[in-house]
Motif scaffolding. Structure first.
Motif, PDB file in Angstrom:
ATOM      1  N   UNK A  39     -29.545   3.399 -13.456  1.00  0.00           N
ATOM      2  CA  UNK A  39     -28.859   2.486 -12.619  1.00  0.00           C
ATOM      3  C   UNK A  39     -28.986   2.768 -11.347  1.00  0.00           C
ATOM      4  N   UNK A  40     -29.545   2.006 -10.573  1.00  0.00           N
ATOM      5  CA  UNK A  40     -29.596   2.275  -8.944  1.00  0.00           C
ATOM      6  C   UNK A  40     -28.488   1.179  -8.550  1.00  0.00           C
TER       7      UNK A  40
ATOM      8  N   UNK B 207     -27.513   5.812 -19.969  1.00  0.00           N
ATOM      9  CA  UNK B 207     -27.644   5.159 -18.860  1.00  0.00           C
ATOM     10  C   UNK B 207     -27.750   6.185 -17.729  1.00  0.00           C
ATOM     11  N   UNK B 208     -28.957   5.731 -17.030  1.00  0.00           N
ATOM     12  CA  UNK B 208     -29.298   6.856 -15.910  1.00  0.00           C
ATOM     13  C   UNK B 208     -29.033   6.163 -14.660  1.00  0.00           C
ATOM     14  N   UNK B 209     -27.792   6.751 -13.789  1.00  0.00           N
ATOM     15  CA  UNK B 209     -27.396   6.106 -12.673  1.00  0.00           C
ATOM     16  C   UNK B 209     -28.242   6.597 -11.531  1.00  0.00           C
ATOM     17  N   UNK B 210     -28.385   5.843 -10.691  1.00  0.00           N
ATOM     18  CA  UNK B 210     -29.081   6.224  -9.490  1.00  0.00           C
ATOM     19  C   UNK B 210     -30.461   6.621  -9.487  1.00  0.00           C
TER      20      UNK B 210
ATOM     21  N   UNK C 184     -31.600  -3.963  -8.124  1.00  0.00           N
ATOM     22  CA  UNK C 184     -30.967  -2.633  -8.497  1.00  0.00           C
ATOM     23  C   UNK C 184     -31.551  -2.341  -9.796  1.00  0.00           C
ATOM     24  N   UNK C 185     -32.538  -1.417  -9.699  1.00  0.00           N
ATOM     25  CA  UNK C 185     -33.212  -1.085 -11.035  1.00  0.00           C
ATOM     26  C   UNK C 185     -32.333  -0.069 -11.739  1.00  0.00           C
TER      27      UNK C 185
END
Lengths: 331, 451
Positions: free
Chosen positions: B16-17, B141-144, B27-28
């Protein structure tokens, strides 16, 4: 006025664009109807239970196509499409034997043998549904393709094992080990059906299931499968099939019953070469699928007992055939 | 898709970006299904690229859906997700009217039992984040993290090339997946990388959004929309004292609205709803005459025309604007790729259907993927992806066309068109089957860019 003229100019262009968008979506919808998929009949795999060497002519034809197994739009497209029928058929009939199943992996814990697996077209979906599958085929090029294809998926790599061998070669070591044996598009290539079925019986656990899909021996299957496919359209190389080796459901049923396998379902399958989809059908005169279960009781019974058992079972079969097909047609 | 998860022993990963814009369609966010017991060569079942409403909802739906069964545990909202219980405003009535005439159309509970709900963007995101945490063993979830490149597999090849989609992340790592779902907004990188053609044009309009305080607390359950020649202005209820504004207008005007001080802004809103400046006598008398005819032909109870509430204050930091346009991808799917949400279709907010179409995409895609997984199929196979595409293209194209047409029809104050739409609106208001059939087809959650 400017606004009005501008709007009037935009509107034709606007409709053009929408028309394009609309047609585009319908084109995608109906593009399958415009393609007449190359009608490679699914009966080209050869399998031989008795001879250790295979007919070299058929092998040549077959090897030439070995690398095409996994092209979903290629010559094996009908076989890929047949999975839409075969996999639910196998899955649903196996689930009937289980009290409750994980919705995630309906076939987990089951051991399945896929005889004549070819490139693994049917083996892989069964592996994805959680079963441990062994796929065997006498042509080593096929097994190579199958191995290569499953190697990219770590899960399938674990669940599926491929071997180059014939059924009789593994009967000794795998007696009564499998919950299910699949022989899809195989028995029409077998030289001795009786021996093949005996071997299937031996490797099945008691109450285990045998699933067969094959071609009927009728005038229609001759007309479409041999005359049309081989001689007119040239879709199948001449001489690949021998009509005499096609197996009628009655014949298959009697061989199954006499080897201790009680037939549960026989259902017809129809292929539409224009849409590329298979359908269940009441009519089993070309392709059909059969499900039999290894009986727990001793198969050697007195003649009279056998005859009466055969009769009641025949009635039972007819009932279960139409029941299955009716359920499928309703869907 | 616990089923998928099970049969592949997989997990779903989401990256999550954090999107900065209030519209939160960008926001990918990468959501991946991963195989448990992962090594460096993890192959994910599904990766969802894009962290907005639609992307997060897709990840949730995949994480929670039980194989082959209807999501009875999830409730039956759009997309199989249930949001009620949070701060959702329950709609009882819509009133939509023209600025150039007296014509109006009202939908109320005589027409439909279940009008709709208005839920704030942030509330939905919060609910989705909680759900994602609940399924964290299935969804990573892969943030940022941002996807910088995609590698597609060859359609059919016997070499040792990997048959999976490879996604290169900003930090240099790579993900492999069987199915990439692009939910990364109308400037979708997934769509561009796949080379899918996009039919698009910009409207000469921007939308201004804000949260407004009403002059007096009232039973706030009516949604108002007035079509001004410059664009529609809509007031949607959030609570008894708060409403949300969506005002589509020209770029210049929008920029002015966002930068003007609060009092001027509030005045502009009130006058937009109340002013009769755009009426002409000709159209007024024509519409009155038509109304007599309609009432004569089809006497109905005279539903009292309600008056929109007046606005007292605007929430200081809530004003924002974003440009509007239309977009539609020529293809929603390619082998191992599917587009959902704004990546596939972008629409004008006048009908409030943008994110609803996205949720509809999710429902359809999850249904197709569930069925495919229950048949043991390869998830990236075109056989079921084309089913999803057909399903949704049919539905979305019609809605896009209708919305675009409405927008153009209402963008003018030229008399003939005003007359046409006035009479049309009056007629539709009178013929209630027409009204109901128009409304029934639309999903009924309206997501507001509040706060």
């Amino acid at each position: 006025m400017n606004q009005l003229t501008r709007n009037l100019q935009i509107i034709p262009r606007l409709f053009d664009v929408y028309r394009t968008m609309w047609f585009r979506s319908y084109w995608m919808t109906f593009s399958c109807l415009n393609k007449i998929k190359s009608c490679r009949p699914p009966w080209k795999r050869l399998y031989n239970t008795l001879q250790t060497t295979v007919d070299s002519n058929e092998v040549k034809t077959f090897l030439a196509l070995a690398h095409k197994w996994w092209d979903e739009q290629g010559v094996y497209a009908p076989l890929h499409a047949m999975n839409d029928l075969r996999v639910p058929f196998i899955r649903d009939n196996l689930l009937k034997t289980v009290a409750n199943h994980q919705p995630a992996k309906p076939l987990s814990g089951m051991k399945i043998l896929d005889v004549g697996c070819g490139g693994g077209l049917l083996t892989e979906p069964l592996g994805r549904l959680g079963a441990s599958v062994i796929g065997i085929d006498p042509v080593d090029e096929n097994i190579k393709i199958a191995q290569h294809h499953k190697s990219f998926d770590p899960v399938l790599d674990n669940r599926i094992e491929y071997r180059v061998c014939s059924l009789e070669e593994i009967v000794g070591e795998t007696t009564e080990t499998f919950d299910a044996v699949i022989a899809s598009e195989v028995v029409e290539h077998v030289i001795d059906l009786e021996t093949f079925i005996k071997c299937c019986h031996q490797v099945l656990k008691p109450d285990g299931s045998l699933f067969i899909t094959t071609i009927n021996q009728t005038q229609l299957s001759y007309a479409l499968g041999i005359v049309f496919a081989e001689q007119i359209a040239g879709i199948v190389p001449k001489g690949t099939h021998t009509w005499e080796k096609f197996v009628s459901p009655e014949n298959l049923e009697s061989v199954l019953e006499s080897n201790g396998l009680s037939v549960q379902t026989v259902a017809g399958m129809l292929y539409n070469p224009f849409s590329g989809y298979w359908h269940w059908s009441e009519n089993a005169s070309i392709n059909y699928a059969a499900h039999a279960v290894r009986s727990k009781v001793q198969e050697h019974q007195g003649p009279t007992e056998f005859v009466s058992k055969g009769e009641t079972e025949e009635l039972g079969d007819k009932a279960s055939t139409s029941l299955w097909v009716h359920e499928e047609l309703k869907k | 898709l616990a089923g998928l998860r099970g049969s592949m022993a997989a997990r779903l990963g989401v990256s999550r970006l954090l999107g900065a814009r209030p519209a939160a369609r960008g926001g990918p966010l990468l959501a991946c299904r991963r195989w448990a017991g992962a090594s460096a060569d993890t192959v994910y079942d599904v990766v969802v690229s894009g962290g907005g409403l639609v992307g997060a909802a897709m990840a949730c739906a995949l994480g929670k859906r039980i194989l082959g069964a209807c999501g009875g545990d999830l409730g039956c909202g759009p997309g199989g997700l249930l949001f009620l219980g949070f701060n959702a405003a329950f709609l009882l009535c819509f009133q939509v009217w023209d600025a150039c005439s007296e014509a109006l159309i009202m939908f109320d509970k005589d027409n439909l039992d279940d009008m709709g709900y208005i839920v704030e963007n942030d509330v939905i995101m919060h609910a989705l984040t909680k759900q994602l945490e609940a399924v964290s063993d299935q969804v990573t979830v892969l943030y940022k993290s941002k996807a910088v490149g995609y590698t597609w597999p060859d359609t059919f090849s016997m070499e040792d090339s990997s048959p999976w989609v490879h996604i290169t992340l900003g930090d240099g790592s790579t993900l492999q997946t069987k199915l990439l779902i692009g939910a990364d907004g109308y400037n979708s990188a997934v769509r561009q990388a796949a080379g899918i053609q996009n039919v698009t044009w910009n409207y000469d309009q921007s939308a201004v959004v804000a949260t407004l305080y009403l002059s007096e607390a009232t039973e706030n359950n009516v949604a108002w929309q007035r079509f001004l020649p410059s664009g529609p202005i809509a007031l949607l209820p959030l609570s008894d004292t708060l409403s949300s504004l969506v005002w589509s207008t020209s770029h210049d005007h929008a920029a002015k609205l966002v930068s003007m001080d609060e009092e001027e802004f509030v005045d502009a809103i009130n006058s937009a709803f109340w002013s009769d400046a755009n009426h002409t006598d000709f159209v007024d008398s024509a519409s009155t005459m038509f109304q007599y005819i309609v009432t004569f032909l089809k006497p109905t109870r005279v539903s009292a025309r309600q008056l929109p509430p007046s606005v007292a204050k605007v929430d200081a930091k809530s004003r924002a604007l974003f440009p509007l346009g239309l977009g539609h991808a020529a293809e929603y799917v390619r082998p191992r790729v599917a587009l959902i949400g704004d990546a596939a279709h972008r629409v004008h907010p006048l009908a409030g259907q943008g994110v609803n179409m996205g949720f509809g995409d999710i429902t359809s895609l999850v249904r197709h993927l569930s069925a495919a997984a229950f048949d043991g199929k390869d998830l990236g196979s075109m056989s079921h992806l084309t089913g999803y595409e057909t399903d949704r293209q049919r539905h979305n194209t019609a809605l896009l066309a209708a919305t675009d047409l409405l927008k153009r029809l209402y963008s003018t104050s030229a008399a003939p068109l005003v007359l046409l739409r006035t009479w049309g609106l009056q007629a539709t208001n009178a013929v209630s089957p027409l009204k109901v059939s128009g409304l029934v087809g639309l999903p009924k959650i309206f997501v507001e860019e509040g706060l």
